[in-house]
Design an enzyme around this catalytic site. Sequence first.
Site, PDB file in Angstrom:
ATOM      1  N   CYS A  11       4.058  52.786   4.350  1.00  0.00           N
ATOM      2  CA  CYS A  11       5.037  52.721   3.258  1.00  0.00           C
ATOM      3  C   CYS A  11       4.599  53.481   2.014  1.00  0.00           C
ATOM      4  CB  CYS A  11       5.326  51.267   2.911  1.00  0.00           C
ATOM      5  SG  CYS A  11       5.905  50.312   4.329  1.00  0.00           S
ATOM      6  N   HIS A  45       6.806  49.083  -6.603  1.00  0.00           N
ATOM      7  CA  HIS A  45       6.886  48.953  -5.144  1.00  0.00           C
ATOM      8  C   HIS A  45       7.967  47.938  -4.801  1.00  0.00           C
ATOM      9  CE1 HIS A  45       5.664  49.195  -1.024  1.00  0.00           C
ATOM     10  NE2 HIS A  45       5.192  47.964  -0.978  1.00  0.00           N
ATOM     11  N   GLU A  76       1.597  42.910  -7.011  1.00  0.00           N
ATOM     12  CA  GLU A  76       1.873  44.115  -7.796  1.00  0.00           C
ATOM     13  C   GLU A  76       1.916  43.789  -9.284  1.00  0.00           C
ATOM     14  OE1 GLU A  76       4.953  47.905  -8.136  1.00  0.00           O
ATOM     15  OE2 GLU A  76       5.604  46.077  -7.109  1.00  0.00           O
ATOM     16  N   LYS A 121      14.310  49.600  -4.423  1.00  0.00           N
ATOM     17  CA  LYS A 121      14.524  48.972  -3.121  1.00  0.00           C
ATOM     18  C   LYS A 121      15.596  47.879  -3.172  1.00  0.00           C
ATOM     19  CE  LYS A 121       9.802  49.795  -1.369  1.00  0.00           C
ATOM     20  NZ  LYS A 121       9.200  50.430  -2.558  1.00  0.00           N
ATOM     21  N   HIS A 124      14.106  49.232   1.708  1.00  0.00           N
ATOM     22  CA  HIS A 124      12.764  49.808   1.817  1.00  0.00           C
ATOM     23  C   HIS A 124      12.806  50.929   2.842  1.00  0.00           C
ATOM     24  CE1 HIS A 124       8.611  50.460   1.991  1.00  0.00           C
ATOM     25  NE2 HIS A 124       8.141  49.224   2.013  1.00  0.00           N
ATOM     26  N   PHE A 163       1.043  48.842   4.579  1.00  0.00           N
ATOM     27  CA  PHE A 163       0.233  48.225   5.621  1.00  0.00           C
ATOM     28  C   PHE A 163      -1.136  48.906   5.656  1.00  0.00           C
ATOM     29  CE2 PHE A 163       3.516  46.430   8.898  1.00  0.00           C
ATOM     30  CZ  PHE A 163       4.011  45.589   7.922  1.00  0.00           C
TER      31      PHE A 163
END
Length: 811
Positions: free
Chosen positions: A193, A326, A337, A358, A363, A422
């Site tokens: 991502c 994010h 975050e 998002k 996403h 990830f």
Amino acid sequence: MRTNGTEDQRADGARARTDRSSGYAAAGCERVSVVSVGAITSQGPTAKDLWDGVVHGRVAIREVEHLDMSGFRTAIAGEVQAVPRLSDTIGYPAAASDRAYDFVLSAAEEAMGAVTASGVVDVRESIDPTRWGVVIGTCNAGLLSARSWYVGRREGRAVDPRVLTYVTPQAIAEAVAGVYGLQGPVLSLNTACAAGANALGHAADLIRWGQADAILAGGTDALSDVLVAGFNALESLSPRPAAPYSRNREGLSLGEGSGMVVLMRSDLAARFALPHIAEIAALGLSADGYHPTAPRPDGSGASRAIGAAVDAAAIGTAEVGYVNGHGTGTPKNDAAETLAMRRAFGADADDIAVSSTKSMIGHLLGAAGAVEAIVTARALAEQVVPPTANYGEVDPVCDLDYVPNDSRPMSASVAVSNNFAFGGANATLVLTDGTTTAPAVETAEQVVITGIGALSSAGEGIDAALDAVLHRRSTTVAVGDDRIGRVPFDPARIPAKVRRRMDRPAMLSLVTARAALDDAGIDVPADGGTTIDAERIGTVLGTGIGPMEAMEAFAAPLFDRGPTAASPAVFPNTVYNAATGQVCMNLGTVGPTTTVTTGHTAGGAAIVYAADLLGRGRADAMLAIGVDTLTDTVIDAYRDLGLTGARGYALSEAAVSLVLERSADARRRGAPILARLLGHAIASDGLGVARTDVTGAGVARAIRSALDAAGVAADEVVAVYSAASGVAAADRGEAAALADVFGATPPPIVDPQALLGVPMGVGPAVSVAVAAASWRRWDALGPTVILGDSGGGTHLALVIAPATGETAVSA
């Protein structure tokens, strides 16, 4: 092509083509401009649709129409409604389709068209195509292409094997390069991502470092049943549109699409009178080293990426007016975050507006960073902060200014875009409006190799491979009509608790990385005591085909039994950077981290990227890792493409890890210097997917550029490590290039792949390690050229040399 420019402007274009010979520093190109953008998202088919949608808080997350969403926790996503069939233009098999290609080609067409339309001269004609690059970030790459071939075989249907050439991330980059005939560095990155942000930041760095004048960069990803099943198994999906940072958030919404931007040296952009949308001032990278999917709870890993970007951009935190967060909408990510931003921005955090794109488009995984950077750039240009949609109630653990539901004006010259992934891969971009003080041009320092770890078909340790090469002993075995080389490896050598969620690529990477650190005399124990600060040790892993073992283990049960068969334990290993994350988690190396996926050159590209980061002070040591492993399905795929057997090559697997340090640092701590990295270059044929120029022009260009960077004349080269594999067309091109560069009597040619097999993306790393290992046994005579060929028209050349002085290692 358009030629309607004034004589002065055409002369400017001619000067631009020759500027490259004067060097990057002389051109004053510490600034990199975003001159055009293109996007296709659930908001619509253009970047204007994207901006208009998000600035007005329009939520384009709705019921998915092209996938069966039954059995999942949600039926909604940020789906692209009208998909252009542009993959026909790149020779994609008509009977199949892959939305990831249609998306990236659509966004690229918009971005490149905007450049041509806005300039008085045709910029693509005015800048030498060998100075135009492509950098693509993606998470799933050609997953839909792989799915069509795999499912077809399972069902006994004939499937056009050409679809396999579109599976890897590098194929996407080479497809884009082929459409526009771009022949500079053509690269792909896969940090899940964070890939889109990583791609834009690396592209800007390549321009800053003088390796290109303009780059078409961005990301792409498409929805699939496999992808949805994975996030569903992790219980990450929200039943309603995502509500990032809000107390009522229930998870993330997936999305799809592509964002592409044209980046250019700012002085050239001004010369061509191109629009100035924003500047990409810096990229910050870090690793969490914590968990395959969850962020480090205290936000410390992500905060290092933010801090690294801010430092590299030479700005103060008080200058940041906006952060495109994010903001996934999951409880753990949003809270971590928030803490990361508080750590990075300190007391200034409360004065910074933060919002999540998002919340309106979902996403977009590997495309998220690119699309969100486009939104961030527009926010700076328009001086408007887009909102966080669907925001309901304040969450005490998310206590920043999240611009709920309605956009607002701002007055700022600096904005930041965060993307975390990830495997604990973190990437942060700093964008400016161009009025801030430019950071100093970074001067590259000498980089050396101080440690090697290797596993190959010859056995453990690089000496096993060296002996096979020296004694001309093949280490592959006959399997039917093919020759296959496998790494002899017992997983039990890794404690069960450590390996329980690791696949074979991760295990081989971990073992070789630990061996390389030991070889270099670098201690990174679990208690935090280190020879070198663990936060200053980075990791760049290169893989050509990625986690095919995990992908098949996850997907096959889905095709048999449906979504309920999805394994939450296996799914995290299906991302290309899973092995990278495992290395960082188990070794504690949490400096700048990324994963490169440049086909059969990936191991060499990892060395190049690691050396560039290290030489410019972004870390104090770097692990450069190359890994690829075989499964029966992978072998079948290469066989279907006609690449094995009597007219193809022996296919093998391998893992190689190198420790890189700056020469001065290695000498200071008394480390044995095994080799010096003198120069490198990456060049493309620009012909498209799986197409190679048999004249060898791209190979010759890469060799000459690498020699120029190294300050080495062709007649000083004492050996060339070949990328020859046994495939006639590619090998013919390399032979022609060697004759072109070195004349009728080239240096001695060493061909490790003829004996060890073709280890896919690990090939160039094997060659570097074998050459360096040979210099442990005797004093070498001089510079050596290492070659790599992606298999799709991307060529890499590295110039290395033995150590000199009192730290040299000799028999």
